[in-house]
Design a protein around this motif. Structure first.
Motif, PDB file in Angstrom:
ATOM      1  N   ASP A 303       0.827  -1.274  -0.019  1.00  0.00           N
ATOM      2  CA  ASP A 303      -0.131   0.015   0.060  1.00  0.00           C
ATOM      3  C   ASP A 303       0.847   1.066  -0.068  1.00  0.00           C
ATOM      4  N   LYS A 304       0.425   2.386  -0.585  1.00  0.00           N
ATOM      5  CA  LYS A 304       1.213   3.520  -0.239  1.00  0.00           C
ATOM      6  C   LYS A 304       0.855   4.140   0.828  1.00  0.00           C
ATOM      7  N   THR A 305      -0.378   4.435   1.161  1.00  0.00           N
ATOM      8  CA  THR A 305      -0.534   5.135   2.380  1.00  0.00           C
ATOM      9  C   THR A 305      -0.631   4.359   3.597  1.00  0.00           C
ATOM     10  N   GLY A 306       0.366   4.766   4.504  1.00  0.00           N
ATOM     11  CA  GLY A 306       0.358   4.212   5.850  1.00  0.00           C
ATOM     12  C   GLY A 306       1.251   3.128   5.776  1.00  0.00           C
ATOM     13  N   ASN A 312      -0.717   9.496   7.857  1.00  0.00           N
ATOM     14  CA  ASN A 312      -1.468  10.601   8.532  1.00  0.00           C
ATOM     15  C   ASN A 312      -1.675  11.578   7.325  1.00  0.00           C
ATOM     16  N   ARG A 313      -2.427  11.428   6.379  1.00  0.00           N
ATOM     17  CA  ARG A 313      -2.326  12.528   5.210  1.00  0.00           C
ATOM     18  C   ARG A 313      -3.288  13.762   5.934  1.00  0.00           C
ATOM     19  N   MET A 314      -2.590  14.793   5.905  1.00  0.00           N
ATOM     20  CA  MET A 314      -3.263  15.848   6.523  1.00  0.00           C
ATOM     21  C   MET A 314      -3.635  16.922   5.503  1.00  0.00           C
ATOM     22  N   GLN A 339     -19.072  14.832   8.877  1.00  0.00           N
ATOM     23  CA  GLN A 339     -19.282  13.274   9.567  1.00  0.00           C
ATOM     24  C   GLN A 339     -18.089  12.468   9.057  1.00  0.00           C
ATOM     25  N   ASP A 340     -16.971  12.909   8.372  1.00  0.00           N
ATOM     26  CA  ASP A 340     -16.111  11.858   7.616  1.00  0.00           C
ATOM     27  C   ASP A 340     -15.256  11.748   8.918  1.00  0.00           C
ATOM     28  N   GLU A 341     -15.006  10.490   9.311  1.00  0.00           N
ATOM     29  CA  GLU A 341     -14.336  10.096  10.303  1.00  0.00           C
ATOM     30  C   GLU A 341     -12.660   9.721   9.989  1.00  0.00           C
ATOM     31  N   THR A 342     -12.604   9.774   8.568  1.00  0.00           N
ATOM     32  CA  THR A 342     -11.255   9.353   8.259  1.00  0.00           C
ATOM     33  C   THR A 342     -10.073  10.468   8.475  1.00  0.00           C
ATOM     34  N   PRO A 343      -8.966   9.987   8.698  1.00  0.00           N
ATOM     35  CA  PRO A 343      -7.930  11.069   9.061  1.00  0.00           C
ATOM     36  C   PRO A 343      -8.059  12.352   8.174  1.00  0.00           C
ATOM     37  N   GLU A 371     -20.667   8.435   3.070  1.00  0.00           N
ATOM     38  CA  GLU A 371     -19.090   7.921   3.605  1.00  0.00           C
ATOM     39  C   GLU A 371     -17.899   7.697   2.318  1.00  0.00           C
ATOM     40  N   PHE A 372     -16.901   7.746   2.881  1.00  0.00           N
ATOM     41  CA  PHE A 372     -15.662   7.590   1.818  1.00  0.00           C
ATOM     42  C   PHE A 372     -15.906   6.363   1.348  1.00  0.00           C
ATOM     43  N   LYS A 373     -15.701   5.723   0.049  1.00  0.00           N
ATOM     44  CA  LYS A 373     -15.304   4.663  -0.271  1.00  0.00           C
ATOM     45  C   LYS A 373     -14.212   4.355  -1.132  1.00  0.00           C
ATOM     46  N   MET A 378     -14.721   9.011  -3.153  1.00  0.00           N
ATOM     47  CA  MET A 378     -15.112  10.433  -2.933  1.00  0.00           C
ATOM     48  C   MET A 378     -16.002  10.277  -1.676  1.00  0.00           C
ATOM     49  N   SER A 379     -16.175  11.261  -0.899  1.00  0.00           N
ATOM     50  CA  SER A 379     -16.886  11.272   0.406  1.00  0.00           C
ATOM     51  C   SER A 379     -17.745  12.698   0.204  1.00  0.00           C
ATOM     52  N   GLY A 380     -18.811  12.687   1.059  1.00  0.00           N
ATOM     53  CA  GLY A 380     -19.527  14.158   1.009  1.00  0.00           C
ATOM     54  C   GLY A 380     -20.797  13.843   1.874  1.00  0.00           C
ATOM     55  N   CYS A 466       0.700  -0.366  -4.607  1.00  0.00           N
ATOM     56  CA  CYS A 466      -0.771  -0.358  -5.295  1.00  0.00           C
ATOM     57  C   CYS A 466      -1.476   0.884  -4.453  1.00  0.00           C
ATOM     58  N   THR A 467      -1.969   1.847  -5.270  1.00  0.00           N
ATOM     59  CA  THR A 467      -2.445   2.992  -4.546  1.00  0.00           C
ATOM     60  C   THR A 467      -3.862   3.603  -5.344  1.00  0.00           C
ATOM     61  N   GLY A 468      -4.520   3.918  -4.382  1.00  0.00           N
ATOM     62  CA  GLY A 468      -6.049   4.523  -4.768  1.00  0.00           C
ATOM     63  C   GLY A 468      -5.648   6.177  -5.615  1.00  0.00           C
ATOM     64  N   ASP A 469      -4.320   6.297  -5.139  1.00  0.00           N
ATOM     65  CA  ASP A 469      -4.209   7.787  -5.433  1.00  0.00           C
ATOM     66  C   ASP A 469      -3.961   7.864  -6.944  1.00  0.00           C
ATOM     67  N   ASN A 470      -3.969   9.391  -7.398  1.00  0.00           N
ATOM     68  CA  ASN A 470      -3.687   9.496  -8.857  1.00  0.00           C
ATOM     69  C   ASN A 470      -2.254   9.179  -9.309  1.00  0.00           C
TER      70      ASN A 470
HETATM   71  N1  LIG Z   1     -12.065  10.745   3.413  1.00  0.00           N
HETATM   72  C1  LIG Z   1     -11.874  11.034   1.917  1.00  0.00           C
HETATM   73  N2  LIG Z   1     -12.805  11.744   1.480  1.00  0.00           N
HETATM   74  C2  LIG Z   1     -12.900  11.789  -0.002  1.00  0.00           C
HETATM   75  N3  LIG Z   1     -11.749  11.280  -0.657  1.00  0.00           N
HETATM   76  C3  LIG Z   1     -10.840  10.634  -0.119  1.00  0.00           C
HETATM   77  C4  LIG Z   1     -11.011  10.235   1.301  1.00  0.00           C
HETATM   78  N4  LIG Z   1      -9.813   9.640   1.476  1.00  0.00           N
HETATM   79  C5  LIG Z   1      -9.045   9.262   0.229  1.00  0.00           C
HETATM   80  N5  LIG Z   1      -9.849   9.953  -0.775  1.00  0.00           N
HETATM   81  C6  LIG Z   1      -9.599   9.900  -2.206  1.00  0.00           C
HETATM   82  O1  LIG Z   1      -9.606   8.535  -2.420  1.00  0.00           O
HETATM   83  C7  LIG Z   1      -8.558   7.884  -3.041  1.00  0.00           C
HETATM   84  C8  LIG Z   1      -8.351   6.510  -2.683  1.00  0.00           C
HETATM   85  O2  LIG Z   1      -8.010   6.255  -1.289  1.00  0.00           O
HETATM   86  P1  LIG Z   1      -7.663   5.010  -0.784  1.00  0.00           P
HETATM   87  O3  LIG Z   1      -7.532   4.870   0.712  1.00  0.00           O
HETATM   88  O4  LIG Z   1      -8.555   3.876  -1.437  1.00  0.00           O
HETATM   89  O5  LIG Z   1      -6.213   4.634  -1.217  1.00  0.00           O
HETATM   90  P2  LIG Z   1      -4.969   5.497  -0.824  1.00  0.00           P
HETATM   91  O6  LIG Z   1      -5.163   5.906   0.599  1.00  0.00           O
HETATM   92  O7  LIG Z   1      -4.774   6.608  -1.556  1.00  0.00           O
HETATM   93  O8  LIG Z   1      -3.933   4.651  -1.277  1.00  0.00           O
HETATM   94  P3  LIG Z   1      -3.426   3.317  -0.524  1.00  0.00           P
HETATM   95  O9  LIG Z   1      -4.021   2.081  -1.444  1.00  0.00           O
HETATM   96  O10 LIG Z   1      -2.034   3.346  -0.747  1.00  0.00           O
HETATM   97  O11 LIG Z   1      -3.831   3.502   0.799  1.00  0.00           O
HETATM   98  C9  LIG Z   1      -7.061   8.725  -2.408  1.00  0.00           C
HETATM   99  O12 LIG Z   1      -6.137   8.943  -3.185  1.00  0.00           O
HETATM  100  C10 LIG Z   1      -7.884  10.383  -2.311  1.00  0.00           C
HETATM  101  O13 LIG Z   1      -7.799  10.956  -3.509  1.00  0.00           O
END
Ligand SMILES: Nc1ncnc2c1ncn2[C@@H]1O[C@H](COP(=O)(O)OP(=O)(O)OP(=O)(O)O)[C@@H](O)[C@H]1O
Ligand SMILES: [K+]
Ligand SMILES: [Mg+2]
Length: 676
Positions: A303-306, A312-314, A339-343, A371-373, A378-380, A466-470
């Motif tokens: 994973d990338k994040t963590g 702790n993506r701030m 209400q987004d409890e993610t960091p 909720e973020f998925k 996205m979340s909102g 592997c990352t969800g990021d761009n």
């Molecule tokens: N709380 C959030 N609300 C909205 N969008 C988010 C949120 N957290 C992450 N994202 C977006 O969603 C994308 C995918 O997140 P996800 O957690 O699946 O992967 P990641 O954390 O980027 O990568 P990794 O798989 O390395 O953990 C992020 O790159 C970011 O653009």
């Protein structure tokens, strides 16, 4: 890690191992180890011949036979001792775990009443309440509340961890203590199947089974033993035919010297010690097979994040686009994060405070939180007045806005790309068909990552991030950390696809994960390391659990696995090379004993045939305890490619294995010759 767990072998463990060495003489238990079983049978025969020489019409030297008996007995005891010592730390740890497991009472909720029951009565699905100061009575998931929990009983880590309902930090373990607040827990395991139960079985080695590698090696050792057994058994009649008198104890001594007793005696200790090294590292491997698989890994998915970054993506900046203002970006970002409890979500609100910006929070009242998925990225929130607020990955938000007939501000991409090029994550903020701007999420690569990936590369292991990021952010972080490949904008199912693709090429794959959506990939991987902080589903799918929840530990686990395989290979090479050398000491001695004219065969110029045989046998016995430290600690190695490593090991342990016994036997003979 606590001191107790770290403590090396203490006198209690050694004492217990000595006792166990004798208990393990039980022939039924010994049959599991055919090489040493043959030695034990030989020992028994020599004992009988010493006690009742008349029956065997042996014209013998009782003193010699008795000496052979004792050397053989010690050979078996030394092998038992090696295994018992390797088991020792696990057994001691199991005892201390059993003490923490002592009966706990639980506040069980039945309807609206609370009943105090013993924890042993809890079943899957029961609901319990645990308050400040109380022990959590069983494994479960927090369904309500938030509390800090002291997990030192299992992790050895004294800093309490936060457990809360929902998300990926909701699983709790029986036997740990709530040190603040109060949580409602749904029990997820029946009695006897809890994490601590599994941990006890594991460290005790109660259910230890031979791994495929061990089985293959055992087969080889058994074949060698059989071949030498046939050779030695037929030697008797042949010698008889030639009128050469070979005594049975001498033949048994020959057999024991020829069969691979060194590796036969150390094999299970090597396996147990390998598992133990992983455990001391606070990683629970569900089987020895998992540890070995770790040693054979070709590809590692990270994973990338963590894992590679601190995670702790701030939020560090609000960047308006299309002529909007910082205030409006911040306000909508905040409303979408209430209400987004993610960091990430929480950090948006913190940034608002830091920048002293205000959001009209009443807008969110009665809205529906989205909720973020990882799938939507996205979340909102859908506001009561019908407006929809979203924040998320730039491409995802762009698509969402365009789908509603909106336009993408021209300066969005350039701002987004410059954040990504710095390794940050841009989140776009939009309301309905209008994009207001970006949130700059900052994250940093953990120090030392590049060195560790270099090391993996030298071992021949490919790393894939592997990352969800761009793609831009991914490329920047990949370059900074030094991973071999990366996959951006990946969804959870993409991880499985990568794993399958690599496996189809015949590669073994390792990965880490903690979320429920990681569970299928963790199960698909050959080595799946779940975080203890993760969900129950992830922990059940994985074959290893990291008690410290540090995903980058997979790198060390692979090293330990490699070391285990190498130690086994090195000692096997050493053992077989050794036996060849003993051949030169003992065969000439036997024939000189029968035909003194053959003394030209005494290439090692050993004192006498008798002392040559005894010296070879003594060397054969004491090499086992001498190698115990190496078997337990594992051979030291530098990361390098498998083929190069193999060549080096054959050189060191093969040639060393031939030379060492010549010197050893010669030295022992100098002493023994004085005594006999
Ligand atoms: N709380 C959030 N609300 C909205 N969008 C988010 C949120 N957290 C992450 N994202 C977006 O969603 C994308 C995918 O997140 P996800 O957690 O699946 O992967 P990641 O954390 O980027 O990568 P990794 O798989 O390395 O953990 C992020 O790159 C970011 O653009
Ligand atoms: K041997
Ligand atoms: Mg993530």
């Amino acid at each position: 890690m606590n001191a107790k767990r770290k403590s090396m072998l203490n006198s209690a463990i050694v004492g217990r191992a000595v006792k166990d060495s004798f208990i393990k003489l039980n022939p039924i238990a010994m049959m599991k180890n055919p090489v040493m079983f043959v030695v034990e049978v030989g020992t028994a025969i020599v004992l009988l011949m010493t006690l009742f020489p008349g029956y065997f019409n042996a014209k013998d030297d009782i003193g010699f036979n008795l000496t052979v008996f004792f050397i053989l007995l010690f050979t078996v005891l030394f092998a038992n001792f090696a295994e018992a010592l390797a088991e020792g730390r696990g057994k001691a740890q199991a005892d201390s775990l059993k003490r923490t497991k002592k009966e706990i009472t639980a506040n069980k909720m039945t309807g609206s009443t609370i009943k105090v029951v013993p924890s042993t009565e809890l079943r899957k699905g029961d609901i319990v309440i645990v308050s400040h100061g109380e022990m959590i009575p069983g494994d479960g998931e927090v369904i309500e509340g938030l509390a800090s929990v002291d997990e030192s009983a299992i992790t050895g880590e004294s800093a309490p961890v936060i457990k809360e309902a929902g998300g990926d930090f909701g699983s709790v373990t029986g036997g740990t203590r709530v040190v603040s607040d109060r949580i409602v827990v749904r029990i997820t395991s029946d009695p006897g199947e809890s994490f601590i139960d599994r941990m006890i079985a594991l460290v005790e080695g109660a259910k230890r089974q031979k791994t495929p590698n061990e089985l293959a090696l055992s087969t080889l050792l058994v074949s060698l033993t059989l071949i030498f057994l046939i050779v030695v058994v037929t030697l008797g009649p042949i010698a008889g035919y030639l009128d050469i008198d070979l005594q049975v104890p001498v033949l048994i001594a020959l057999l024991v010297c020829l069969i691979p007793t060194t590796i036969g005696g150390l094999l299970s200790a090597i396996g147990i010690a390998g598992m133990d090294r992983v455990t001391q590292f606070n990683v629970l491997a569900m089987s020895g097979k998992a540890v070995e698989a770790a040693g054979d890994i070709n590809t590692m998915i990270l994973d990338k994040t963590g894992t590679i970054t601190f995670g702790n993506r701030m939020a560090s900046e609000f960047i308006p686009v299309g002529g909007e203002s910082v205030q409006s970006v911040g306000e909508w970002a905040a409303i979408g994060s209430l209400q987004d409890e993610t960091p990430e979500g929480r950090s948006v609100l913190e940034l608002m405070k830091k920048l002293k910006l205000n959001a009209n929070e009443s807008l969110a009242a009665g809205g529906e939180f989205i909720e973020f998925k990882a799938e939507t990225r996205m979340s909102g929130i859908d506001l009561k007045d019908g407006r929809k607020v979203r924040k998320g990955a730039v491409d995802a938000v762009k698509r969402w806005v365009v789908a509603q007939g909106g336009a993408v501000p021209k300066d969005l991409d350039s701002h987004g790309d410059s954040i990504a090029r710095e390794g940050g994550t841009p989140l776009a903020v939009a309301v309905d068909n209008r994009i207001y701007g970006l949130i700059y999420l900052k994250d940093t690569v953990k120090p030392g990552m590049r060195e560790r990936f270099d090391e993996l590369r030298r071992m021949g292991i490919k790393t894939i991030m592997c990352t969800g990021d761009n793609p831009l952010t991914a490329a920047t972080i990949a370059r900074e950390a030094g991973v071999d490949e990366f996959i951006a904008e990946s969804k959870p199912e993409d991880k499985i696809a990568v794993i399958r693709r690599e496996q189809a090429e015949g590669k073994l794959v390792a990965m880490t994960g903690d979320g429920t959506n990681d569970a299928p990939a963790l199960a698909q991987a050959d080595v799946g390391l779940a975080m203890n902080s993760g969900t129950i589903a992830a922990k059940e799918a994985a074959n290893m659990v990291d008690l410290d929840s540090d995903p980058s530990k997979i790198i060390e686990v692979v090293s330990i696995g490699k070391q285990l395989l190498m130690t086994r290979g090195a000692l096997t090479t050493f053992s077989i090379a050794n036996d060849i050398a003993k051949y030169f000491a003992i065969i000439p001695a036997m024939f000189i004993l029968a035909i003194p004219e053959m003394s030209v065969l005494n290439v090692m110029s050993l004192g006498s045939p008798m002392s040559a045989i005894l010296s070879a046998l003594i060397f054969n016995a004491i090499i086992i305890p001498l190698l115990i430290p190496l078997a337990m600690k594992g051979v030291a190695y530098k990361p390098m490619k498998a083929t190069k490593l193999l060549r080096r090991n054959i050189l060191v342990y093969g040639i060393g294995g031939v030379i060492v016994p010549f010197i050893g036997i010669k030295l022992i003979d100098l002493v023994v010759h004085l005594l006999v």
